[in-house]
Design an enzyme around this catalytic site. Structure first.
Site, PDB file in Angstrom:
ATOM      1  N   LYS A 243      30.024  46.809  35.446  1.00  0.00           N
ATOM      2  CA  LYS A 243      31.093  46.033  36.077  1.00  0.00           C
ATOM      3  C   LYS A 243      30.781  45.797  37.544  1.00  0.00           C
ATOM      4  CE  LYS A 243      35.497  47.452  36.692  1.00  0.00           C
ATOM      5  NZ  LYS A 243      36.808  47.902  36.193  1.00  0.00           N
ATOM      6  N   LYS A 245      32.382  44.214  41.222  1.00  0.00           N
ATOM      7  CA  LYS A 245      33.560  43.806  41.983  1.00  0.00           C
ATOM      8  C   LYS A 245      33.312  42.440  42.620  1.00  0.00           C
ATOM      9  CE  LYS A 245      35.975  47.613  41.403  1.00  0.00           C
ATOM     10  NZ  LYS A 245      37.321  47.649  40.806  1.00  0.00           N
ATOM     11  N   ASP A 273      35.512  41.993  38.267  1.00  0.00           N
ATOM     12  CA  ASP A 273      36.838  42.511  38.600  1.00  0.00           C
ATOM     13  C   ASP A 273      37.241  42.018  39.984  1.00  0.00           C
ATOM     14  OD1 ASP A 273      39.116  43.988  39.067  1.00  0.00           O
ATOM     15  OD2 ASP A 273      38.179  45.951  38.832  1.00  0.00           O
ATOM     16  N   GLU A 299      38.603  40.746  35.122  1.00  0.00           N
ATOM     17  CA  GLU A 299      39.631  41.775  35.288  1.00  0.00           C
ATOM     18  C   GLU A 299      40.498  41.505  36.515  1.00  0.00           C
ATOM     19  OE1 GLU A 299      39.658  46.615  36.111  1.00  0.00           O
ATOM     20  OE2 GLU A 299      38.047  45.702  34.932  1.00  0.00           O
ATOM     21  N   GLU A 326      45.543  48.297  35.020  1.00  0.00           N
ATOM     22  CA  GLU A 326      45.515  49.505  35.847  1.00  0.00           C
ATOM     23  C   GLU A 326      46.686  49.572  36.821  1.00  0.00           C
ATOM     24  OE1 GLU A 326      42.659  49.521  39.481  1.00  0.00           O
ATOM     25  OE2 GLU A 326      41.635  48.316  37.958  1.00  0.00           O
ATOM     26  N   ASP A 349      46.431  52.778  32.332  1.00  0.00           N
ATOM     27  CA  ASP A 349      46.058  53.790  33.324  1.00  0.00           C
ATOM     28  C   ASP A 349      46.807  55.075  32.978  1.00  0.00           C
ATOM     29  OD1 ASP A 349      44.915  54.022  36.420  1.00  0.00           O
ATOM     30  OD2 ASP A 349      46.633  55.306  36.019  1.00  0.00           O
ATOM     31  N   HIS A 376      41.464  51.997  32.273  1.00  0.00           N
ATOM     32  CA  HIS A 376      41.005  52.105  33.657  1.00  0.00           C
ATOM     33  C   HIS A 376      40.667  53.561  33.933  1.00  0.00           C
ATOM     34  CE1 HIS A 376      42.262  52.862  38.005  1.00  0.00           C
ATOM     35  NE2 HIS A 376      41.155  52.153  38.100  1.00  0.00           N
ATOM     36  N   ALA A 377      39.566  53.785  34.634  1.00  0.00           N
ATOM     37  CA  ALA A 377      39.196  55.166  34.975  1.00  0.00           C
ATOM     38  C   ALA A 377      38.588  55.178  36.371  1.00  0.00           C
ATOM     39  CB  ALA A 377      38.269  55.759  33.924  1.00  0.00           C
ATOM     40  N   GLY A 378      37.773  56.191  36.648  1.00  0.00           N
ATOM     41  CA  GLY A 378      37.262  56.361  38.004  1.00  0.00           C
ATOM     42  C   GLY A 378      38.216  57.196  38.824  1.00  0.00           C
TER      43      GLY A 378
END
Length: 459
Positions: A243, A245, A273, A299, A326, A349, A376-378
């Site tokens: 992904k 940004k 995204d 996204e 998210e 999320d 959604h993660a991170g």
């Protein structure tokens, strides 16, 4: 407790059936205190987590520790980005009054009622309802309760959920405001039907894990040279989903995207995204421009509350799948996104909505509308959280891995007692009891804000 009372209790428990023994065990666990910590990591110093809107995030969390009379603890958090974490902490401290001096069984026997107690406090609700700071605070506490529950049952959360009877899961879900999209009866039928083949799906997860994608190579604040290097390294490590940004200058976005494509090729998947950067007309234009990168999805092209806007973008740029979630703050918003056919990918999320309970509702709605859930993660702990939710989704709800991946960001996992394990671009199943969210004591001390060493040293 006096000696004769203990003896009577032993006699009574000894005459119970197995199911009642388990209930008695949960009845013995009394929540005695809840501690909430403002935990912040200075990730902005290296542009980690940066995107077109959030350019200087310090990955942070309102972190709850539930203490009990049984020596067990429950751990939960809600992810934040620095300033404002103190507000979530204060809200979680306030809401903890609904858990203290209650037995674990009194909550888990009617989890729906407990969750609604948190979101329906007659005066606190005015600050939402069911959104923002209050929702984040409720999530931290609710997730900590689920962690405690799974530890008491000596199971990872994914296993606890997947082994629950469908009727028990339904009792944890609040269908208020969403029963026009999925009724409790429909949800019960779906869960009952999709238990079939669970053993085979579990064997597949144990063998291969759950597919994942990486965001770590494509942060907005990274130079083009760094994006190229990290993309090359991620590909060598076995990643096939990436992904990037976007949301900066249009030519810059395309150039950065082609750099990633040069390194990963055109058979691997690339997602883009924009992190809510654009209005509707610009989102349509920019999504069309980025279509030359053949993105697997676009996204957050616009404001997450704009349901009809997402529907229009999806309608006018049909060649690119639209993803969001998210920042979608409750099940009601997700219901409308699904009903309006506004998204192709649902990115729930784990703590933006009110914890496990509300995520169960969203997963069930997504299954009914046949929209894949790619969480959604991170952040702080989101990878640790969502691996459990996605495993449950596969085992008990969606029953498929088609078009499904979990986000992975390779930051801050060293602070967790039971961190995620990744192999060949897949999440391996967690093995330890609980929700995998407990943070090491030394990290809690070092990164507590504002007096932890990591912060006091900067003053």
């Amino acid at each position: 407790m006096q000696i004769h009372q203990i003896e009577v209790l032993k006699v009574n428990i000894g005459t119970l059936k197995f199911k009642d023994r388990k209930a008695a065990k949960l009845n013995d666990i009394l929540i005695t205190a809840v501690r909430v910590i403002d935990l912040r990591f200075p990730t902005s110093r290296e542009n980690i987590g940066s995107d077109a809107v959030n350019k200087d995030p310090d990955y942070s969390a309102a972190y709850c520790i539930i203490e009990t009379n049984a020596g067990l603890e429950g751990h939960g958090l809600s992810f934040t980005l620095g300033r404002g974490t103190d507000l979530v902490v204060q809200a979680a401290e306030y809401l903890s009054r609904y858990a203290i001096n209650r037995t674990l069984a009194s909550i888990t026997d009617d989890f729906r009622a407990f969750a609604r107690q948190l979101t329906d406090d007659t005066q606190f609700r005015w600050l939402g309802p069911e959104k923002g700071v209050i929702q984040l605070a409720a999530a931290a506490l609710i997730n900590a309760i689920w962690d405690l529950y799974a530890r008491a049952e000596k199971k990872p959360l994914w296993q606890l959920l997947s082994e629950m009877e469908p009727a028990q899961l339904i009792k944890a879900i609040d269908f208020r405001y969403i029963d026009d999209a999925i009724s409790p009866e429909e949800a019960l039928d779906l869960l009952t039907e999709r238990r079939k083949g669970q053993a085979e799906r579990l064997a597949l997860l144990r063998e291969k894990g759950y597919p994942a994608y990486t965001t770590s190579a494509g942060w907005f604040g990274y130079s083009e040279e760094k994006i190229r290097r990290l993309s090359k390294e991620a590909l060598a490590d076995g990643w096939t989903y990436f992904k990037l940004k976007v949301g900066g200058d249009a030519a810059d976005d395309l150039r950065r995207g082609h750099i990633v494509r040069e390194e990963i090729g055109w058979t691997n998947k690339l997602m883009v995204d924009a992190n809510q950067k654009w209005g509707i007309a610009e989102a349509i234009s920019r999504t069309r421009q980025l279509a030359e990168l053949k993105p697997w999805w676009m996204e957050e092209p616009t404001n997450p509350d704009d349901i009809l806007g997402h529907a229009r973008i999806r309608r006018e740029v049909p060649e690119v799948r639209i993803a969001t979630g998210e920042h979608v703050h409750n099940r009601i918003m997700f219901k409308q996104l699904l009903q309006a056919q506004a998204i192709d990918v649902l990115q729930l999320d784990s703590c933006r909505v009110a914890g496990v309970n509300e995520n169960l509702a969203i997963i069930l709605m997504a299954a009914k509308f046949d929209v894949p859930v790619c969480p959604h993660a991170g952040g702080v702990g989101l990878c640790e959280y969502v691996q459990h939710l996605s495993a449950f989704d596969f085992l008990s709800v969606s029953t498929t891995l088609k078009d499904r991946v979990i986000e992975f960001v390779d930051h801050l996992h060293e602070h967790f007692v039971d961190p995620v394990r990744i192999k060949d671009g897949h999440y391996l199943l967690p093995q330890q009891p609980g929700y995998s969210i407990e943070i090491r004591k030394e990290s809690l001390t070092r990164f507590a804000y504002p007096h932890g060493e990591a912060w006091s040293a900067t003053k």
